[in-house]
Design a protein around this motif. Structure first.
Motif, PDB file in Angstrom:
ATOM      1  N   VAL A 261      85.528 -22.905 -38.938  1.00  0.00           N
ATOM      2  CA  VAL A 261      84.274 -23.657 -38.834  1.00  0.00           C
ATOM      3  C   VAL A 261      83.299 -22.906 -37.932  1.00  0.00           C
ATOM      4  O   VAL A 261      82.113 -22.758 -38.254  1.00  0.00           O
ATOM      5  CB  VAL A 261      84.542 -25.080 -38.296  1.00  0.00           C
ATOM      6  N   SER A 262      83.804 -22.407 -36.799  1.00  0.00           N
ATOM      7  CA  SER A 262      82.963 -21.605 -35.910  1.00  0.00           C
ATOM      8  C   SER A 262      82.409 -20.390 -36.638  1.00  0.00           C
ATOM      9  O   SER A 262      81.222 -20.060 -36.529  1.00  0.00           O
ATOM     10  CB  SER A 262      83.770 -21.146 -34.685  1.00  0.00           C
ATOM     11  N   GLU A 263      83.287 -19.704 -37.382  1.00  0.00           N
ATOM     12  CA  GLU A 263      82.880 -18.502 -38.126  1.00  0.00           C
ATOM     13  C   GLU A 263      81.756 -18.835 -39.102  1.00  0.00           C
ATOM     14  O   GLU A 263      80.765 -18.100 -39.208  1.00  0.00           O
ATOM     15  CB  GLU A 263      84.089 -17.938 -38.884  1.00  0.00           C
ATOM     16  N   ALA A 264      81.917 -19.944 -39.839  1.00  0.00           N
ATOM     17  CA  ALA A 264      80.916 -20.309 -40.834  1.00  0.00           C
ATOM     18  C   ALA A 264      79.586 -20.678 -40.179  1.00  0.00           C
ATOM     19  O   ALA A 264      78.517 -20.291 -40.664  1.00  0.00           O
ATOM     20  CB  ALA A 264      81.435 -21.466 -41.691  1.00  0.00           C
ATOM     21  N   CYS A 265      79.639 -21.416 -39.074  1.00  0.00           N
ATOM     22  CA  CYS A 265      78.398 -21.795 -38.391  1.00  0.00           C
ATOM     23  C   CYS A 265      77.638 -20.571 -37.909  1.00  0.00           C
ATOM     24  O   CYS A 265      76.415 -20.459 -38.080  1.00  0.00           O
ATOM     25  CB  CYS A 265      78.710 -22.721 -37.224  1.00  0.00           C
ATOM     26  N   VAL A 266      78.347 -19.640 -37.286  1.00  0.00           N
ATOM     27  CA  VAL A 266      77.696 -18.428 -36.773  1.00  0.00           C
ATOM     28  C   VAL A 266      77.158 -17.577 -37.917  1.00  0.00           C
ATOM     29  O   VAL A 266      76.140 -16.893 -37.776  1.00  0.00           O
ATOM     30  CB  VAL A 266      78.691 -17.634 -35.892  1.00  0.00           C
ATOM     31  N   ALA A 267      77.832 -17.640 -39.086  1.00  0.00           N
ATOM     32  CA  ALA A 267      77.373 -16.891 -40.255  1.00  0.00           C
ATOM     33  C   ALA A 267      76.259 -17.603 -41.007  1.00  0.00           C
ATOM     34  O   ALA A 267      75.698 -17.044 -41.953  1.00  0.00           O
ATOM     35  CB  ALA A 267      78.546 -16.655 -41.203  1.00  0.00           C
ATOM     36  N   GLY A 268      75.925 -18.841 -40.608  1.00  0.00           N
ATOM     37  CA  GLY A 268      74.907 -19.598 -41.323  1.00  0.00           C
ATOM     38  C   GLY A 268      75.367 -20.045 -42.700  1.00  0.00           C
ATOM     39  O   GLY A 268      74.541 -20.239 -43.599  1.00  0.00           O
ATOM     40  N   LEU A 269      76.674 -20.234 -42.871  1.00  0.00           N
ATOM     41  CA  LEU A 269      77.236 -20.602 -44.161  1.00  0.00           C
ATOM     42  C   LEU A 269      77.400 -22.118 -44.230  1.00  0.00           C
ATOM     43  O   LEU A 269      78.137 -22.697 -43.431  1.00  0.00           O
ATOM     44  CB  LEU A 269      78.598 -19.926 -44.348  1.00  0.00           C
ATOM     45  N   PRO A 270      76.710 -22.799 -45.154  1.00  0.00           N
ATOM     46  CA  PRO A 270      76.855 -24.255 -45.271  1.00  0.00           C
ATOM     47  C   PRO A 270      78.316 -24.660 -45.468  1.00  0.00           C
ATOM     48  O   PRO A 270      79.078 -23.969 -46.141  1.00  0.00           O
ATOM     49  CB  PRO A 270      76.014 -24.598 -46.509  1.00  0.00           C
ATOM     50  N   ILE A 271      78.678 -25.794 -44.876  1.00  0.00           N
ATOM     51  CA  ILE A 271      80.050 -26.288 -44.921  1.00  0.00           C
ATOM     52  C   ILE A 271      80.083 -27.657 -45.583  1.00  0.00           C
ATOM     53  O   ILE A 271      79.251 -28.519 -45.279  1.00  0.00           O
ATOM     54  CB  ILE A 271      80.636 -26.400 -43.496  1.00  0.00           C
ATOM     55  N   ILE A 272      81.035 -27.842 -46.488  1.00  0.00           N
ATOM     56  CA  ILE A 272      81.387 -29.164 -47.000  1.00  0.00           C
ATOM     57  C   ILE A 272      82.732 -29.498 -46.379  1.00  0.00           C
ATOM     58  O   ILE A 272      83.713 -28.784 -46.597  1.00  0.00           O
ATOM     59  CB  ILE A 272      81.472 -29.183 -48.532  1.00  0.00           C
ATOM     60  N   ALA A 273      82.789 -30.567 -45.599  1.00  0.00           N
ATOM     61  CA  ALA A 273      83.968 -30.833 -44.793  1.00  0.00           C
ATOM     62  C   ALA A 273      84.485 -32.245 -45.012  1.00  0.00           C
ATOM     63  O   ALA A 273      83.704 -33.184 -45.194  1.00  0.00           O
ATOM     64  CB  ALA A 273      83.645 -30.634 -43.303  1.00  0.00           C
ATOM     65  N   TYR A 287      76.140 -34.684 -39.046  1.00  0.00           N
ATOM     66  CA  TYR A 287      76.181 -33.668 -40.095  1.00  0.00           C
ATOM     67  C   TYR A 287      76.215 -34.353 -41.466  1.00  0.00           C
ATOM     68  O   TYR A 287      76.918 -35.361 -41.648  1.00  0.00           O
ATOM     69  CB  TYR A 287      77.414 -32.777 -39.914  1.00  0.00           C
ATOM     70  N   VAL A 288      75.473 -33.823 -42.432  1.00  0.00           N
ATOM     71  CA  VAL A 288      75.336 -34.506 -43.726  1.00  0.00           C
ATOM     72  C   VAL A 288      76.290 -33.984 -44.789  1.00  0.00           C
ATOM     73  O   VAL A 288      76.304 -34.494 -45.912  1.00  0.00           O
ATOM     74  CB  VAL A 288      73.882 -34.412 -44.242  1.00  0.00           C
ATOM     75  N   GLY A 289      77.119 -33.007 -44.457  1.00  0.00           N
ATOM     76  CA  GLY A 289      77.974 -32.386 -45.465  1.00  0.00           C
ATOM     77  C   GLY A 289      79.403 -32.887 -45.493  1.00  0.00           C
ATOM     78  O   GLY A 289      80.303 -32.143 -45.900  1.00  0.00           O
ATOM     79  N   TYR A 290      79.646 -34.134 -45.076  1.00  0.00           N
ATOM     80  CA  TYR A 290      81.004 -34.678 -45.110  1.00  0.00           C
ATOM     81  C   TYR A 290      81.282 -35.375 -46.444  1.00  0.00           C
ATOM     82  O   TYR A 290      80.364 -35.892 -47.094  1.00  0.00           O
ATOM     83  CB  TYR A 290      81.214 -35.689 -43.982  1.00  0.00           C
ATOM     84  N   TYR A 291      82.554 -35.416 -46.806  1.00  0.00           N
ATOM     85  CA  TYR A 291      83.006 -36.240 -47.929  1.00  0.00           C
ATOM     86  C   TYR A 291      84.292 -36.942 -47.496  1.00  0.00           C
ATOM     87  O   TYR A 291      84.995 -36.446 -46.597  1.00  0.00           O
ATOM     88  CB  TYR A 291      83.248 -35.389 -49.188  1.00  0.00           C
ATOM     89  N   PRO A 292      84.629 -38.089 -48.091  1.00  0.00           N
ATOM     90  CA  PRO A 292      85.854 -38.791 -47.684  1.00  0.00           C
ATOM     91  C   PRO A 292      87.086 -37.930 -47.960  1.00  0.00           C
ATOM     92  O   PRO A 292      87.271 -37.424 -49.077  1.00  0.00           O
ATOM     93  CB  PRO A 292      85.858 -40.054 -48.548  1.00  0.00           C
ATOM     94  N   MET A 293      87.918 -37.752 -46.947  1.00  0.00           N
ATOM     95  CA  MET A 293      89.082 -36.877 -47.062  1.00  0.00           C
ATOM     96  C   MET A 293      89.940 -37.257 -48.275  1.00  0.00           C
ATOM     97  O   MET A 293      90.231 -38.418 -48.507  1.00  0.00           O
ATOM     98  CB  MET A 293      89.910 -36.975 -45.779  1.00  0.00           C
ATOM     99  N   GLY A 294      90.295 -36.242 -49.082  1.00  0.00           N
ATOM    100  CA  GLY A 294      91.148 -36.443 -50.239  1.00  0.00           C
ATOM    101  C   GLY A 294      90.435 -36.945 -51.473  1.00  0.00           C
ATOM    102  O   GLY A 294      91.069 -37.107 -52.528  1.00  0.00           O
TER     103      GLY A 294
END
Length: 346
Positions: A261-273, A287-294
């Protein structure tokens, strides 16, 4: 404390010498052997590299190594469960040395449930605890909160020349060993049976931790033309794929504060988590990129939105970049140094 000594001959600076005050010896214990790509080994190596410039002498020991020699000024043990025997052995051998135990995701979300006596024995022995995300108190007994400190794992920016995203596919990156805690094939399942005009593709990097996982991933790759599993890859290849991908999926069921997650943030890579404490503790509650786990359907909708909604994709990118200062090496070094100073001076 550090001083810079400048040697001047006439009007010319001949040499600069940085002198660092020696602060003491830290015995850093990890369950991961040299050469391992496990997160615990990466953390041990990075922390040793951050602490040595502060003046500490750091020796790295495996969990099975018996304590020998003079007492260290501090014992720093990664993983409460896997290093449990080492925690107790080092504590018995050096009762006057302060002990700090670092909590991993499997400590909190797996072994705390399956083997609580072992985990709690390590936490009870510790003078201080380090967690790797901001929401750990949600899942840790209240009696341990006064001992708890947070260190965000850092990451370096992508180097110049990293390949940029290709246009014929919209690549979604998944990085991490294939195992149950990571819900590793959720992104692959989310890109099954997409509309024919979709260019989404999931690229997964990371070794399988069992033959069963390898078979499942290979079978998915045969059946699913939108899924590629490239297996275990060196760090430079992972970072190269971060430059190519349009987004990263962190689908974990449990997470202690993933360095990816740290790597992606520093790289400016959007995350879906996945919407779990370990991800919210790094990306923030807003953060707006969450989805319900599973939830495969919800993840599929997020991935299609990555492909089709550039405004939303830019919003995700802006949000991860706003978190990036938390994950600078200087911030991690400062947090570690403050915790160690506090514990050793108590």
């Amino acid at each position: 404390m550090r001083w810079t000594v400048v040697l001047i001959f006439g009007q010319q600076i001949v040499q600069k010498v940085v002198i660092v005050k020696q602060r003491g010896h830290i015995a850093l214990i990890t369950p991961a052997a040299p050469g391992s790509r496990a997160g615990n080994r990466a953390t041990a190596s990075r922390w040793a590299g951050l602490l040595r410039p502060l003046g500490y002498r750091v020796s790295i020991h495996l969990s099975e190594d018996a304590p020998t020699g003079r007492a260290p000024d501090l014992i720093l043990a990664l993983h409460a469960w896997r290093s449990h025997a080492a925690v107790l052995a080092w504590r018995r051998a050096h009762p006057d040395s302060p002990l700090v135990v670092v909590l991993t995701g499997t400590d909190v979300y797996r072994f705390q449930v399956s083997e609580p006596e072992t985990v709690y024995a390590s936490l009870d022995a510790a003078d201080a605890l380090i967690g790797l995300h901001d929401c750990l108190e949600e899942d840790l007994p209240e009696r341990y909160w006064p001992k708890l400190h947070v260190v965000h794992q850092s990451a370096e920016p992508l180097p110049p020349g990293v390949p940029q995203a290709v246009r014929r596919t919209v690549d979604i990156l998944v990085a991490g060993h294939l195992r149950e805690e990571k819900d590793s094939l959720r992104a692959a399942m989310a890109v099954r049976d997409l509309p024919l005009d979709s260019r989404l593709r999931v690229v997964q990097l990371g070794g399988a931790l069992s033959e069963d996982w390898a078979e499942v991933a290979e079978d998915e790759a045969r059946r699913n033309p939108r899924y590629r599993w490239l297996g275990d890859q060196p760090r430079w290849r992972v970072r190269q794929w971060m430059g190519r991908a349009r987004a990263m999926v962190i689908s974990s069921r449990v997470e202690g504060g993933a360095n990816v997650v740290s790597e992606a943030c520093v790289a400016g890579l959007p995350i879906i988590a996945s919407d779990i404490a370990g991800n919210r503790g790094l990306l923030g509650e807003d953060y707006v990129g969450y989805y319900p786990m599973g939830n495969t359907v919800a993840l599929r909708e997020c991935l299609l939105r990555i492909e089709r909604d550039p405004v939303w994709r830019r919003r995700l990118r802006d949000q991860v970049m706003a978190r990036a200062p938390l994950f600078q090496p200087e911030a991690e070094q400062r947090a570690l140094g403050q915790i160690i100073e506090r514990v050793t001076s108590a």
